[in-house]
Motif scaffolding. Sequence first.
Motif, mmCIF file in Angstrom:
data_model
loop_
_atom_site.group_PDB
_atom_site.id
_atom_site.type_symbol
_atom_site.label_atom_id
_atom_site.label_comp_id
_atom_site.label_asym_id
_atom_site.label_seq_id
_atom_site.Cartn_x
_atom_site.Cartn_y
_atom_site.Cartn_z
ATOM 1 N N GLY A 74 -1.729 81.301 17.751
ATOM 2 C CA GLY A 74 -2.275 80.151 18.730
ATOM 3 C C GLY A 74 -1.754 78.977 18.644
ATOM 4 N N PHE A 75 -0.965 78.258 17.777
ATOM 5 C CA PHE A 75 -0.505 76.963 17.870
ATOM 6 C C PHE A 75 0.865 76.891 17.880
ATOM 7 C CE2 PHE A 75 -4.632 76.947 16.117
ATOM 8 C CZ PHE A 75 -5.326 75.627 16.381
ATOM 9 N N TYR A 76 1.537 75.898 18.383
ATOM 10 C CA TYR A 76 2.758 75.386 18.191
ATOM 11 C C TYR A 76 2.928 74.757 16.922
ATOM 12 C CZ TYR A 76 3.965 76.944 22.991
ATOM 13 O OH TYR A 76 4.183 77.570 24.097
ATOM 14 N N SER A 77 3.860 74.833 16.016
ATOM 15 C CA SER A 77 4.066 74.138 14.758
ATOM 16 C C SER A 77 5.268 73.326 14.855
ATOM 17 C CB SER A 77 4.104 75.157 13.626
ATOM 18 O OG SER A 77 3.210 76.070 13.652
ATOM 19 N N PHE A 78 5.164 72.029 14.034
ATOM 20 C CA PHE A 78 6.231 71.195 14.052
ATOM 21 C C PHE A 78 6.023 70.462 12.816
ATOM 22 C CE2 PHE A 78 4.967 71.301 18.710
ATOM 23 C CZ PHE A 78 6.237 71.691 19.229
ATOM 24 N N ILE A 79 6.930 70.764 12.066
ATOM 25 C CA ILE A 79 6.946 70.365 10.499
ATOM 26 C C ILE A 79 8.130 69.606 9.985
ATOM 27 C CG2 ILE A 79 6.720 71.401 8.087
ATOM 28 C CD1 ILE A 79 5.271 73.829 9.411
ATOM 29 N N SER A 80 8.027 68.650 9.301
ATOM 30 C CA SER A 80 9.106 67.819 8.746
ATOM 31 C C SER A 80 8.951 67.946 7.221
ATOM 32 C CB SER A 80 8.939 66.214 9.123
ATOM 33 O OG SER A 80 9.900 65.792 8.519
ATOM 34 N N LEU A 81 10.166 68.358 6.527
ATOM 35 C CA LEU A 81 9.962 68.374 5.152
ATOM 36 C C LEU A 81 11.164 67.411 4.417
ATOM 37 C CD1 LEU A 81 9.998 72.368 4.797
ATOM 38 C CD2 LEU A 81 8.068 70.767 4.711
ATOM 39 N N PRO A 82 10.827 66.992 3.503
ATOM 40 C CA PRO A 82 11.971 65.917 2.718
ATOM 41 C C PRO A 82 13.315 66.472 2.620
ATOM 42 C CG PRO A 82 10.387 66.873 1.107
ATOM 43 C CD PRO A 82 9.865 67.007 2.375
ATOM 44 N N GLN A 83 14.012 65.824 2.670
ATOM 45 C CA GLN A 83 15.496 66.459 2.810
ATOM 46 C C GLN A 83 16.123 66.254 1.025
ATOM 47 O OE1 GLN A 83 18.075 64.163 5.401
ATOM 48 N NE2 GLN A 83 17.009 65.089 7.200
ATOM 49 N N THR A 84 15.618 65.669 0.319
ATOM 50 C CA THR A 84 16.077 65.406 -1.010
ATOM 51 C C THR A 84 15.084 65.862 -2.225
ATOM 52 O OG1 THR A 84 15.231 63.283 -0.953
ATOM 53 C CG2 THR A 84 17.449 63.504 -0.496
ATOM 54 N N LYS A 85 13.852 65.612 -1.870
ATOM 55 C CA LYS A 85 12.816 66.020 -3.092
ATOM 56 C C LYS A 85 12.029 67.317 -2.510
ATOM 57 C CE LYS A 85 12.239 61.145 -4.128
ATOM 58 N NZ LYS A 85 10.917 59.959 -4.296
ATOM 59 N N ARG A 86 12.310 68.414 -3.255
ATOM 60 C CA ARG A 86 11.555 69.616 -2.860
ATOM 61 C C ARG A 86 10.159 69.774 -3.214
ATOM 62 N NH1 ARG A 86 13.705 75.554 -5.341
ATOM 63 N NH2 ARG A 86 12.157 76.694 -4.093
ATOM 64 N N GLY A 87 9.240 70.047 -2.464
ATOM 65 C CA GLY A 87 8.072 70.321 -2.700
ATOM 66 C C GLY A 87 7.414 68.709 -2.666
ATOM 67 N N TYR A 88 7.879 67.869 -1.923
ATOM 68 C CA TYR A 88 7.291 66.504 -1.873
ATOM 69 C C TYR A 88 6.882 65.996 -0.604
ATOM 70 C CZ TYR A 88 7.271 61.257 -2.227
ATOM 71 O OH TYR A 88 6.997 60.020 -2.311
ATOM 72 N N SER A 89 6.063 65.450 -0.291
ATOM 73 C CA SER A 89 5.563 64.824 1.016
ATOM 74 C C SER A 89 5.447 65.857 1.943
ATOM 75 C CB SER A 89 6.785 63.927 1.196
ATOM 76 O OG SER A 89 6.204 63.039 2.545
ATOM 77 N N GLY A 90 5.965 65.644 3.110
ATOM 78 C CA GLY A 90 5.762 66.878 4.256
ATOM 79 C C GLY A 90 4.723 66.548 5.073
ATOM 80 N N VAL A 91 5.063 66.435 6.507
ATOM 81 C CA VAL A 91 4.008 66.403 7.404
ATOM 82 C C VAL A 91 4.029 67.519 8.544
ATOM 83 C CG1 VAL A 91 3.721 63.995 7.064
ATOM 84 C CG2 VAL A 91 5.189 64.738 8.646
ATOM 85 N N GLY A 92 2.756 67.777 9.262
ATOM 86 C CA GLY A 92 2.977 68.725 10.341
ATOM 87 C C GLY A 92 1.887 68.330 11.525
ATOM 88 N N CYS A 93 2.471 68.877 12.656
ATOM 89 C CA CYS A 93 1.571 68.785 13.528
ATOM 90 C C CYS A 93 1.492 70.075 14.515
ATOM 91 C CB CYS A 93 2.186 67.460 14.753
ATOM 92 S SG CYS A 93 1.069 67.549 16.057
ATOM 93 N N TRP A 94 0.254 70.496 14.392
ATOM 94 C CA TRP A 94 0.089 71.724 15.140
ATOM 95 C C TRP A 94 -0.708 71.644 16.649
ATOM 96 C CZ3 TRP A 94 0.449 71.060 10.147
ATOM 97 C CH2 TRP A 94 1.167 72.014 9.363
ATOM 98 N N VAL A 95 -0.309 72.308 17.557
ATOM 99 C CA VAL A 95 -0.789 71.855 18.908
ATOM 100 C C VAL A 95 -1.284 73.357 19.586
ATOM 101 C CG1 VAL A 95 -0.365 71.234 21.547
ATOM 102 C CG2 VAL A 95 0.622 70.116 19.605
ATOM 103 N N ARG A 96 -2.506 73.512 19.817
ATOM 104 C CA ARG A 96 -2.971 74.468 20.345
ATOM 105 C C ARG A 96 -2.389 75.010 21.446
ATOM 106 N NH1 ARG A 96 -7.672 77.272 19.122
ATOM 107 N NH2 ARG A 96 -8.564 75.381 18.014
ATOM 108 N N VAL A 97 -2.039 76.387 21.722
ATOM 109 C CA VAL A 97 -1.609 76.864 23.040
ATOM 110 C C VAL A 97 -2.771 77.345 23.822
ATOM 111 C CG1 VAL A 97 -0.014 78.805 23.717
ATOM 112 C CG2 VAL A 97 0.428 77.810 21.533
ATOM 113 N N LEU A 98 -2.729 76.640 25.003
ATOM 114 C CA LEU A 98 -4.065 77.196 25.696
ATOM 115 C C LEU A 98 -3.644 78.244 26.979
ATOM 116 C CD1 LEU A 98 -5.298 73.752 26.172
ATOM 117 C CD2 LEU A 98 -6.123 75.271 24.416
ATOM 118 N N PRO A 99 -4.440 79.033 27.309
ATOM 119 C CA PRO A 99 -4.294 80.016 28.348
ATOM 120 C C PRO A 99 -4.143 78.920 29.555
ATOM 121 C CG PRO A 99 -6.584 80.027 27.915
ATOM 122 C CD PRO A 99 -5.777 79.321 26.602
#
Length: 511
Positions: A74-99
């Motif tokens: 039910g959502f589109y997912s847009f996620i950014s992960l760190p390129q150097t530090k594994r398991g650090y930081s990271g953000v996401g934006c989820w947008v609901r998919v509407l009919p």
Amino acid sequence: MSGNTVPSGSKDQLHARFITFNVNGLRTFFHYQPFSDMNQSLEKAFEYLDADIITLQELKTDRHSITRWGKVNGFYSFISLPQTKRGYSGVGCWVRVLPKEHPLSGALQVIKAEEGITGLLSVKTNRTAVCYRDDPIGSIGGYESLGIDEEDDKEGLYLDSEGRCVMVELACNVVVISVYCPANSSHSVEGASFRIKYLKVLFKRIRNLYKMGKQVVLMGDINVCRDLIDHAEALERASIKISNNTTGFEIESTFPMECKQFILNPDTPFRRILNQMLADSIIAEFAGDGILWDSTRVMQTRKRLKMYTVWNTLKNSRPINYGSRVDYVLCTETLKKLITSADILPDITGSDHCPVYADFDLRSLADNLSPISGKIPRFEARYKFDLLHRNVLEMFGKNGTSRGTGEKRYNVHKKPLVSPKATAKLPEDKLTAGDSVTVSQTTMTRSFPSREYPKLPVKETGTPPLCNHGLEAIQRTSRTQANPGKKFWICKLPKGVSGDKDSSCGFFQWA
């Protein structure tokens, strides 16, 4: 509105809810109520939050675990992960998919999406990779004069290397930015420089987007307190006299000068940089050039104090509400006029932060939409992380319908989130989560009960001395370079306002 204000009233289908939450690690987030009963399912968590745009910060996950978080029904997912530090930081934006028949389906359609604040990171198009600013179709724009080396991309790529920002452009001409700004917790010169540069580039990009005619929602953990009243320790330090009357908190007339000195203090350049972006800054010279409005203050006003969004868990400061406000939903002026509700949700646990939300009536924006190609940006998690290759068992849900298609029935009548305090008097044996009751002519939805952070057992040696309260002290271990591993006793109460009987008395004794 008073300090106990909670979201009230069901919002209709034309009111889009934007909610942001620094979860401080997705795995630990699901250790606390109400999320501990959700089997680590973001879909269930999003159903509880009941929002159309959801941004999370400090995901603290990696590519190996992204299959769990990158596909939310039910959502589109847009996620950014760190390129150097594994398991650090990271953000996401989820947008609901509407009919398609939903009134907001066009307005909330994602037309572009980017990772980072500089446009220098790359996205795959067919079999090649191109940086966002060079993509003639998918570029959001606003990359001019960001204050980074135009001849060398290293500085810009370095700023975007830690997975701190996601930008999503909607068909209603709104760019949603989920951001986790650096805090420089190590107090290093390099960290301070990185922090200042990040804020300046981010805010310059926002100004550029605004000049292009785009509306902007900046939501997330900015890691800056905008005013003195947003920081418990600062309020205590300044010794501002506060009186409480029937209409709310009143601040002495001397407050603006105190706050001006606080903002312009050379030790707080980050607060000054933020205030220079705020159209509602109390500093007139900043407000005149500001373009962002603080949605929470717009609705709650400056009379509401102690409106904190993060607390020190090591000092157990949340129960006495001794914290600071660093999480925001900021928006440009056109959107400011469309705000119908905005608040913090301090009774929702799961992190050392709490969620912040704002509702917008997008009726006027839904009438003039950008052309919609129907194509999902390549930055969407299923493409970016190659999540389309699933096994047969993953392809179907329990009811035999395809998963991840976004064809879940959408509840057009939004349910407000309510703090457990507001529903404490409801009959527990007759109501379940999702039931509605009428309280003071306001329809509210009962939320899950909250609980305090668990107190980890402390291994003590010797008989505890009594602190100045006459209570048994608790033992801690020094982690300083001068006394590593050395045991000491402190007052068991959390740090708070000086002189408060429910706060630490400052007792200290080596064990």
